[in-house]
Design a protein around this motif. Structure first.
Motif, mmCIF file in Angstrom:
data_model
loop_
_atom_site.group_PDB
_atom_site.id
_atom_site.type_symbol
_atom_site.label_atom_id
_atom_site.label_comp_id
_atom_site.label_asym_id
_atom_site.label_seq_id
_atom_site.Cartn_x
_atom_site.Cartn_y
_atom_site.Cartn_z
ATOM 1 N N MET A 1 0.820 -1.205 0.000
ATOM 2 C CA MET A 1 0.000 0.000 0.000
ATOM 3 C C MET A 1 0.860 1.264 0.000
ATOM 4 S SD MET A 1 -2.662 1.780 0.194
ATOM 5 C CE MET A 1 -2.949 3.431 0.677
ATOM 6 N N THR A 2 1.902 1.311 0.794
ATOM 7 C CA THR A 2 2.652 2.549 0.952
ATOM 8 C C THR A 2 3.284 3.027 -0.346
ATOM 9 O OG1 THR A 2 4.512 1.250 1.738
ATOM 10 C CG2 THR A 2 3.121 2.289 3.403
ATOM 11 N N ARG A 3 3.496 2.134 -1.308
ATOM 12 C CA ARG A 3 4.054 2.592 -2.580
ATOM 13 C C ARG A 3 3.108 3.563 -3.281
ATOM 14 N NH1 ARG A 3 1.771 0.354 -6.893
ATOM 15 N NH2 ARG A 3 0.581 -1.527 -6.628
ATOM 16 N N LEU A 4 1.813 3.474 -2.981
ATOM 17 C CA LEU A 4 0.838 4.387 -3.567
ATOM 18 C C LEU A 4 0.918 5.774 -2.941
ATOM 19 C CD1 LEU A 4 -2.267 2.006 -3.692
ATOM 20 C CD2 LEU A 4 -0.737 2.611 -5.564
ATOM 21 N N LEU A 5 1.656 5.881 -1.843
ATOM 22 C CA LEU A 5 1.734 7.146 -1.137
ATOM 23 C C LEU A 5 2.997 7.923 -1.487
ATOM 24 C CD1 LEU A 5 0.329 5.985 2.266
ATOM 25 C CD2 LEU A 5 -0.786 7.401 0.557
ATOM 26 N N HIS A 28 4.028 12.852 4.922
ATOM 27 C CA HIS A 28 3.627 12.694 6.319
ATOM 28 C C HIS A 28 2.753 11.442 6.468
ATOM 29 C CE1 HIS A 28 2.357 15.089 10.146
ATOM 30 N NE2 HIS A 28 2.259 13.800 10.373
ATOM 31 N N LEU A 29 1.776 11.311 5.580
ATOM 32 C CA LEU A 29 0.908 10.135 5.612
ATOM 33 C C LEU A 29 1.699 8.862 5.318
ATOM 34 C CD1 LEU A 29 -1.817 8.774 5.894
ATOM 35 C CD2 LEU A 29 -2.321 9.439 3.524
ATOM 36 N N ALA A 30 2.617 8.926 4.363
ATOM 37 C CA ALA A 30 3.438 7.750 4.042
ATOM 38 C C ALA A 30 4.266 7.334 5.248
ATOM 39 C CB ALA A 30 4.345 8.048 2.846
ATOM 40 N N ASP A 31 4.779 8.317 5.978
ATOM 41 C CA ASP A 31 5.552 8.007 7.173
ATOM 42 C C ASP A 31 4.701 7.267 8.201
ATOM 43 O OD1 ASP A 31 7.928 8.339 8.967
ATOM 44 O OD2 ASP A 31 6.478 9.549 10.102
ATOM 45 N N ILE A 32 3.470 7.699 8.388
ATOM 46 C CA ILE A 32 2.561 7.011 9.319
ATOM 47 C C ILE A 32 2.329 5.578 8.855
ATOM 48 C CG2 ILE A 32 0.194 6.968 10.222
ATOM 49 C CD1 ILE A 32 0.287 10.073 10.131
ATOM 50 N N CYS A 33 2.122 5.413 7.555
ATOM 51 C CA CYS A 33 1.914 4.066 7.008
ATOM 52 C C CYS A 33 3.130 3.173 7.241
ATOM 53 C CB CYS A 33 1.583 4.140 5.517
ATOM 54 S SG CYS A 33 0.015 4.935 5.163
ATOM 55 N N HIS A 34 4.317 3.718 7.041
ATOM 56 C CA HIS A 34 5.543 2.946 7.252
ATOM 57 C C HIS A 34 5.726 2.593 8.729
ATOM 58 C CE1 HIS A 34 7.198 3.051 3.234
ATOM 59 N NE2 HIS A 34 7.005 4.360 3.162
ATOM 60 N N ARG A 35 5.435 3.550 9.604
ATOM 61 C CA ARG A 35 5.662 3.334 11.034
ATOM 62 C C ARG A 35 4.610 2.454 11.688
ATOM 63 N NH1 ARG A 35 5.573 9.126 12.654
ATOM 64 N NH2 ARG A 35 5.022 8.262 14.682
ATOM 65 N N PRO A 38 0.682 -2.598 8.684
ATOM 66 C CA PRO A 38 0.794 -4.028 9.014
ATOM 67 C C PRO A 38 2.204 -4.580 8.825
ATOM 68 C CG PRO A 38 -1.057 -3.640 7.542
ATOM 69 C CD PRO A 38 -0.317 -2.343 7.668
ATOM 70 N N GLU A 39 2.967 -3.998 7.897
ATOM 71 C CA GLU A 39 4.311 -4.506 7.637
ATOM 72 C C GLU A 39 5.360 -3.894 8.568
ATOM 73 O OE1 GLU A 39 3.561 -0.875 5.216
ATOM 74 O OE2 GLU A 39 2.469 -2.753 5.389
ATOM 75 N N ALA A 40 4.945 -2.963 9.450
ATOM 76 C CA ALA A 40 5.889 -2.331 10.380
ATOM 77 C C ALA A 40 6.353 -3.348 11.415
ATOM 78 C CB ALA A 40 5.223 -1.145 11.072
ATOM 79 N N SER A 41 7.488 -3.093 11.978
ATOM 80 C CA SER A 41 7.993 -4.004 13.003
ATOM 81 C C SER A 41 7.023 -4.007 14.187
ATOM 82 C CB SER A 41 9.384 -3.570 13.465
ATOM 83 O OG SER A 41 9.294 -2.391 14.233
ATOM 84 N N PRO A 42 6.908 -5.117 14.863
ATOM 85 C CA PRO A 42 5.985 -5.195 16.000
ATOM 86 C C PRO A 42 6.257 -4.127 17.062
ATOM 87 C CG PRO A 42 6.857 -7.363 15.465
ATOM 88 C CD PRO A 42 7.585 -6.373 14.611
ATOM 89 N N ARG A 43 7.505 -3.689 17.145
ATOM 90 C CA ARG A 43 7.851 -2.658 18.113
ATOM 91 C C ARG A 43 7.209 -1.319 17.745
ATOM 92 N NH1 ARG A 43 13.310 0.244 18.916
ATOM 93 N NH2 ARG A 43 13.043 0.289 16.688
ATOM 94 N N ARG A 44 7.017 -1.061 16.447
ATOM 95 C CA ARG A 44 6.476 0.218 15.986
ATOM 96 C C ARG A 44 4.955 0.193 15.881
ATOM 97 N NH1 ARG A 44 9.060 4.800 15.365
ATOM 98 N NH2 ARG A 44 10.440 4.817 13.620
ATOM 99 N N SER A 45 4.421 -0.874 15.303
ATOM 100 C CA SER A 45 2.965 -0.964 15.219
ATOM 101 C C SER A 45 2.473 -1.520 16.553
ATOM 102 C CB SER A 45 2.542 -1.848 14.057
ATOM 103 O OG SER A 45 2.962 -3.169 14.260
ATOM 104 N N GLU A 113 -7.065 -0.555 4.720
ATOM 105 C CA GLU A 113 -8.321 0.174 4.515
ATOM 106 C C GLU A 113 -8.238 1.573 5.115
ATOM 107 O OE1 GLU A 113 -13.001 -0.060 5.824
ATOM 108 O OE2 GLU A 113 -11.852 -1.918 5.762
ATOM 109 N N ALA A 114 -7.675 1.691 6.299
ATOM 110 C CA ALA A 114 -7.515 3.003 6.930
ATOM 111 C C ALA A 114 -6.532 3.865 6.128
ATOM 112 C CB ALA A 114 -7.034 2.835 8.368
ATOM 113 N N GLN A 115 -5.470 3.243 5.628
ATOM 114 C CA GLN A 115 -4.508 3.978 4.799
ATOM 115 C C GLN A 115 -5.192 4.528 3.554
ATOM 116 O OE1 GLN A 115 -0.929 1.778 3.874
ATOM 117 N NE2 GLN A 115 -0.833 0.891 5.929
#
Length: 166
Positions: A1-5, A28-35, A38-45, A113-115
């Motif tokens: 998904m984040t590639r679309l951002l 800014h939105l892409a950063d939120i998606c990365h952080r 679902p693919e973010a590290s468990p520590r971040r998500s 979906e939220a993204q």
């Protein structure tokens, strides 16, 4: 998904200051998606408070952008500024409602979906109402730079102010 951002040049309004701000909002939105995606590290998500704080910050960044955009519209004498301001107010009310929903849901992962909802919320405005403003802005600019219109000192001053717009 984040590639679309990622910012796409076809989204450009050819108004440098607005394109720069729009690009920043997309980043800014892409950063939120990365952080928090679902693919973010468990520590971040998985941190609902941090995600809601990040989404709140995004909303505030958009609110500030809308304020500056409306000031630019006033500066150049855009005749549909009131309508555009109303759309901004409705968009912010919509985002506030979505943020309440996410908070109540306890969202801790920024799922696809939220993204998509957040991306569409920003892009629909840029590619819709902001394009209408850009068209009018460029018509004003073309009119003022064409031969025979250099006598309109006030209009040229507004255009020059818009070019220097923070």
């Amino acid at each position: 998904m984040t590639r679309l951002l990622t910012w796409h040049d076809e989204w450009s309004l050819n108004i440098d200051v607005l394109d720069e701000e729009h690009r920043g909002l997309i980043e800014h939105l892409a950063d939120i998606c990365h952080r928090f995606g679902p693919e973010a590290s468990p520590r971040r998500s998985g941190d609902a408070c941090a995600l809601i704080d990040a989404l709140t910050d995004l909303g505030e960044a958009v609110r500030e952008h809308f304020k500056r955009e409306e000031e630019l519209m006033q500066t150049v004498g855009y005749e549909d500024v009131a309508e555009h301001r109303t759309e901004h107010a409705l968009l912010m009310a919509e985002y506030t409602d979505q943020l309440r929903h996410w908070r109540a849901e306890g969202i801790d992962v920024f799922h696809e979906e939220a993204q998509e909802d957040a991306r569409d919320w920003i892009l629909d405005h840029i590619l819709g109402a902001d394009r209408d403003f850009a068209k009018a802005f460029h018509e004003i600019e073309d009119h003022l730079t064409s031969a025979g219109h250099c006598h309109d000192v006030a209009a040229r001053a507004r255009l020059n102010a818009a070019r220097r717009y923070p």
